[in-house]
Design a protein around this motif. Structure first.
Motif: not given
Length: 95
Positions: A34-39, A47-55, A57-60, A62-68
């Motif tokens: 999913e990270v690869k597809r979206r990036t 810049n690096e900060e933009a990549a960190v923000r996107l990744v 957000a993707i991880l958050l 996924q965490n929300d989906e797995w939590s429920v």
């Protein structure tokens, strides 16, 4: 091999229902895909900060989906008896 026995058999301390889910790397591979597809859609990040923000957000997401989800992955309720910490609470999303 004898020195690694405790590490290799550590999964045996978990309940039988969890063992099947512990040996698989499918959830990790799904997140990486999913990270690869979206990036790949973005292509070049400004810049690096933009990549960190996107990744992040993707991880958050996924965490929300797995939590429920209740049956697909190990839930907090099934892991709680394994913890030495008596104070275990559900994430705010699941409450």
């Amino acid at each position: 091999m004898d020195e690694a026995e405790a590490d290799v058999l550590a999964y045996m301390d978990f309940p039988t229902a969890h063992r099947v889910k512990l040996h698989s790397t499918d959830p990790l591979e799904r997140v990486n895909g999913e990270v690869k597809r979206r990036t790949d859609v973005i292509g070049i990040f400004p810049n690096e900060e933009a990549a960190v923000r996107l990744v992040g957000a993707i991880l958050l997401e996924q965490n929300d989906e797995w939590s429920v989800q209740r049956g697909r992955y190990m839930t907090l309720e099934t892991i709680a008896p394994l913890s030495d910490n008596p104070v275990i609470s559900l994430p705010a999303v699941a409450v």
